[in-house]
Write a protein that holds these residues in place. Structure first.
Motif, PDB file in Angstrom:
ATOM      1  N   GLN A  39       0.815  -1.215   0.000  1.00  0.00           N
ATOM      2  CA  GLN A  39       0.000   0.000   0.000  1.00  0.00           C
ATOM      3  C   GLN A  39       0.847   1.263   0.000  1.00  0.00           C
ATOM      4  N   ILE A  40       2.140   1.126   0.297  1.00  0.00           N
ATOM      5  CA  ILE A  40       3.048   2.275   0.272  1.00  0.00           C
ATOM      6  C   ILE A  40       3.780   2.358  -1.064  1.00  0.00           C
ATOM      7  N   PHE A  41       4.385   1.247  -1.453  1.00  0.00           N
ATOM      8  CA  PHE A  41       5.301   1.255  -2.596  1.00  0.00           C
ATOM      9  C   PHE A  41       4.620   1.064  -3.954  1.00  0.00           C
ATOM     10  N   HIS A  42       3.336   0.684  -3.941  1.00  0.00           N
ATOM     11  CA  HIS A  42       2.655   0.473  -5.213  1.00  0.00           C
ATOM     12  C   HIS A  42       1.351   1.259  -5.323  1.00  0.00           C
ATOM     13  N   LEU A  43       1.141   2.212  -4.403  1.00  0.00           N
ATOM     14  CA  LEU A  43      -0.070   3.031  -4.469  1.00  0.00           C
ATOM     15  C   LEU A  43      -0.122   3.839  -5.758  1.00  0.00           C
ATOM     16  N   HIS A  44       1.047   4.302  -6.229  1.00  0.00           N
ATOM     17  CA  HIS A  44       1.067   5.106  -7.450  1.00  0.00           C
ATOM     18  C   HIS A  44       0.530   4.323  -8.653  1.00  0.00           C
ATOM     19  N   LYS A  45       0.674   3.001  -8.621  1.00  0.00           N
ATOM     20  CA  LYS A  45       0.152   2.184  -9.720  1.00  0.00           C
ATOM     21  C   LYS A  45      -1.371   2.214  -9.757  1.00  0.00           C
ATOM     22  N   SER A  46      -1.995   2.407  -8.580  1.00  0.00           N
ATOM     23  CA  SER A  46      -3.459   2.483  -8.526  1.00  0.00           C
ATOM     24  C   SER A  46      -3.962   3.621  -9.416  1.00  0.00           C
ATOM     25  N   PHE A  47      -3.332   4.798  -9.281  1.00  0.00           N
ATOM     26  CA  PHE A  47      -3.734   5.952 -10.090  1.00  0.00           C
ATOM     27  C   PHE A  47      -3.437   5.721 -11.560  1.00  0.00           C
ATOM     28  N   GLN A  48      -2.350   5.033 -11.830  1.00  0.00           N
ATOM     29  CA  GLN A  48      -1.961   4.759 -13.220  1.00  0.00           C
ATOM     30  C   GLN A  48      -2.945   3.794 -13.881  1.00  0.00           C
ATOM     31  N   TYR A  49      -3.320   2.728 -13.183  1.00  0.00           N
ATOM     32  CA  TYR A  49      -4.139   1.676 -13.772  1.00  0.00           C
ATOM     33  C   TYR A  49      -5.577   2.096 -14.045  1.00  0.00           C
ATOM     34  N   ILE A  50      -6.128   2.996 -13.235  1.00  0.00           N
ATOM     35  CA  ILE A  50      -7.536   3.349 -13.435  1.00  0.00           C
ATOM     36  C   ILE A  50      -7.749   4.127 -14.725  1.00  0.00           C
ATOM     37  N   PHE A  51      -6.666   4.697 -15.269  1.00  0.00           N
ATOM     38  CA  PHE A  51      -6.789   5.456 -16.526  1.00  0.00           C
ATOM     39  C   PHE A  51      -6.309   4.655 -17.727  1.00  0.00           C
ATOM     40  N   GLU A  52      -5.891   3.409 -17.500  1.00  0.00           N
ATOM     41  CA  GLU A  52      -5.454   2.549 -18.594  1.00  0.00           C
ATOM     42  C   GLU A  52      -6.540   1.521 -18.896  1.00  0.00           C
ATOM     43  N   LYS A  53      -6.961   1.458 -20.122  1.00  0.00           N
ATOM     44  CA  LYS A  53      -7.996   0.499 -20.499  1.00  0.00           C
ATOM     45  C   LYS A  53      -7.367  -0.876 -20.650  1.00  0.00           C
ATOM     46  N   GLU A  54      -7.984  -1.867 -20.029  1.00  0.00           N
ATOM     47  CA  GLU A  54      -7.471  -3.228 -20.117  1.00  0.00           C
ATOM     48  C   GLU A  54      -8.544  -4.144 -20.663  1.00  0.00           C
ATOM     49  N   GLU A  55      -8.177  -4.976 -21.609  1.00  0.00           N
ATOM     50  CA  GLU A  55      -9.110  -5.940 -22.161  1.00  0.00           C
ATOM     51  C   GLU A  55      -9.159  -7.157 -21.237  1.00  0.00           C
ATOM     52  N   GLY A  56     -10.349  -7.635 -20.989  1.00  0.00           N
ATOM     53  CA  GLY A  56     -10.474  -8.810 -20.136  1.00  0.00           C
ATOM     54  C   GLY A  56     -11.928  -9.146 -19.893  1.00  0.00           C
ATOM     55  N   GLN A  57     -12.171 -10.316 -19.309  1.00  0.00           N
ATOM     56  CA  GLN A  57     -13.529 -10.726 -18.996  1.00  0.00           C
ATOM     57  C   GLN A  57     -14.071  -9.916 -17.832  1.00  0.00           C
ATOM     58  N   GLY A  58     -15.354  -9.600 -17.903  1.00  0.00           N
ATOM     59  CA  GLY A  58     -15.970  -8.835 -16.825  1.00  0.00           C
ATOM     60  C   GLY A  58     -17.179  -8.077 -17.323  1.00  0.00           C
ATOM     61  N   ASP A  59     -17.931  -7.523 -16.381  1.00  0.00           N
ATOM     62  CA  ASP A  59     -19.173  -6.807 -16.721  1.00  0.00           C
ATOM     63  C   ASP A  59     -19.003  -5.300 -16.765  1.00  0.00           C
TER      64      ASP A  59
END
Length: 474
Positions: A39-59
């Motif tokens: 939660q300290i060293f990879h929190l910045h990835k949270s902000f990065q990932y929410i703006f990156e579109k990822e293809e995958g199964q899901g609703d």
């Protein structure tokens, strides 16, 4: 009614006793250590990932999943719940909310990793996931009773706890106080609007959440920032109160050891309980919608999901609490009465901002935050029902019952509502936390594999850039 409330308080004291609090904190601490402070060293990835579109199964999209989870958490807990926690446990409650949120980020990460890894589909082709699935599929059929216990308490929490009563009551109290709209009319409006969204399913719920949550969160945070700037001279004293009250008696006389212990335990229990109410880390609710995210990576979704705890408790709840504490209304009666709940939040903001701006920020914020929580929790309860019944045949009946609970909520009292919500939260959290600890090897293995792959990809990119291979291939 008083005897009923006292009975609920007795149950609350048991379910939120030392065992539950220690289990919550231990689970978060254990994952924090084993995942090397993710939660300290990879929190910045949270902000990065929410703006990156990822293809995958899901609703729903990754952003839609996060917003739906936030919709179910940024509600009354962030505004009214903080006020009731400060009133019950003193300013020190905020310290324990921080602590539970910090460890809760690791817990939320683990929950959502497992939710994506063990998700499946229901009869309608919709994604079905959450603690009930990862407990049964991850631990085996012998733990199905634990999965069923979670699902049962999940339905109970949706209908009688987090999903309906506290949210509707907060909307009605706040809007009635600010705009003097009759309770009956408000109840009808909320019920009709909620029904329209809920019967549209997860697609409708996530679309509303994506639209409402970011806008209202930003508007509310900006209002808090302005209020805190205007009373900046009170902030040092506010922080001093928070840390002092966390370990010393609040608003109590005498120096008896028992009094100190009781006061500190009250602040701890209130802070941790309200902390889990605001961010739902360890509760097991967020994994239900995280499982519906369009992703092929459990770890990636886990990293995104832990951002919800940070935004809800560390940012929004902290700002609400600072405005209230720095206003001085915790110690100062208004017309001879110490304010509580939504009225305390409303008055604190109104006092901190010019004109009626503060009153409108809290009232309008509560309306939208609480409404999105209502529709978010309807989905959680629905998924729990699908698991228990082994199909979707009772969904319509559940939705009708949910709407009925919304309709009667405006006429219930605040004390009983918050105590009931705390009780159902604890009952839901316990089976989930047991499952999380038993499945920790799975979470750790998934995380290590993902991080090793990231390092390898980064090294390969660096090598291509250094040798010029990438330019030649391009």
């Amino acid at each position: 009614m008083e005897s009923f409330v006292e009975a609920l308080k007795g149950i609350q004291g048991v379910v939120w006793g030392p065992i539950t609090i220690l289990l919550l904190l231990f689970t978060g601490l254990y994952y924090t250590i084993r995942l090397k402070g993710i939660q300290i060293f990879h929190l910045h990835k949270s902000f990065q990932y929410i703006f990156e579109k990822e293809e995958g199964q899901g609703d729903v999209s990754t952003l839609g999943s996060l917003c739906t989870a936030l919709a179910a958490t940024i509600g009354t807990g962030s505004i009214v719940g903080v006020a009731t926690a400060l009133r019950a446990g003193g300013p020190g409650s905020l310290f324990w909310m921080w602590l539970s949120a910090f460890f809760g980020m690791a817990t939320k990460y683990a929950e959502c990793v497992l939710a994506v890894k063990y998700r499946s589909k229901d009869q309608n082709g919709q994604v079905a996931g959450g603690p009930m699935y990862y407990i049964e599929l991850g631990l085996g059929k012998k733990f199905k009773w634990l999965a069923c216990a979670f699902a049962f308490f999940g339905i109970f929490t949706a209908l009688l706890g987090c999903g309906t009563f506290p949210q509707v009551n907060a909307i009605v109290e706040s809007v009635n106080n600010a705009f003097h709209v009759p309770v009956g009319i408000l109840g009808v409006i909320i019920t009709v609007l909620a029904a329209a969204v809920i019967f549209g399913g997860i697609g409708s719920i996530s679309k509303v959440a994506e639209l409402v949550v970011p806008v209202m969160a930003i508007a509310y945070i900006l209002g808090c920032v302005v209020a805190l700037i205007l009373q900046a001279d009170q902030l040092p004293a506010a922080f001093a109160q928070i840390f002092q009250s966390a370990f010393t008696p609040h608003a109590m006389g005498g120096g008896i050891a028992g009094t100190v212990i009781i006061s500190v335990m009250t602040a701890m229990r209130t802070g941790v309980a309200r902390g889990i109410y605001t961010n739902e880390a360890g509760l097991g609710s967020a994994p239900i919608v995280a499982a519906a995210a369009q992703t092929n990576s459990p770890v990636r979704q886990g990293i995104v999901s832990m951002l919800g705890v940070f935004l809800t408790t560390i940012i929004i709840c902290t700002m609400t609490a600072l405005v209230i504490i720095s206003s001085g209304l915790l110690e100062t009666p208004v017309n001879g009465v110490l304010l509580d709940g939504g009225l305390l939040s409303n008055t604190a903001f109104q006092q901190s901002l010019p004109g009626n701006i503060g009153l409108y920020i809290v009232s309008i914020g509560l309306v939208f935050f609480s409404f999105t929580t209502i529709i978010g929790w309807s989905y959680y309860g629905e998924r729990c029902l699908v698991y228990l019944c082994g199909g979707t045949k009772l969904i319509t009946i559940y939705r009708v019952l949910y709407i009925i609970c919304i309709a009667i909520a405006p006429y219930l009292t605040l004390d009983a509502i918050w105590i009931l919500a705390d009780i159902t939260n604890a009952l839901m959290a316990f089976p989930n936390l047991v499952g999380l600890l038993l499945l920790s090897p799975v979470v750790i293995k998934e995380t290590n594999t993902y991080m090793e792959n990231l390092k390898r990809e980064k090294a390969e990119k660096a090598a291509r850039g250094f040798t010029g291979v990438g330019d030649i291939e391009a």
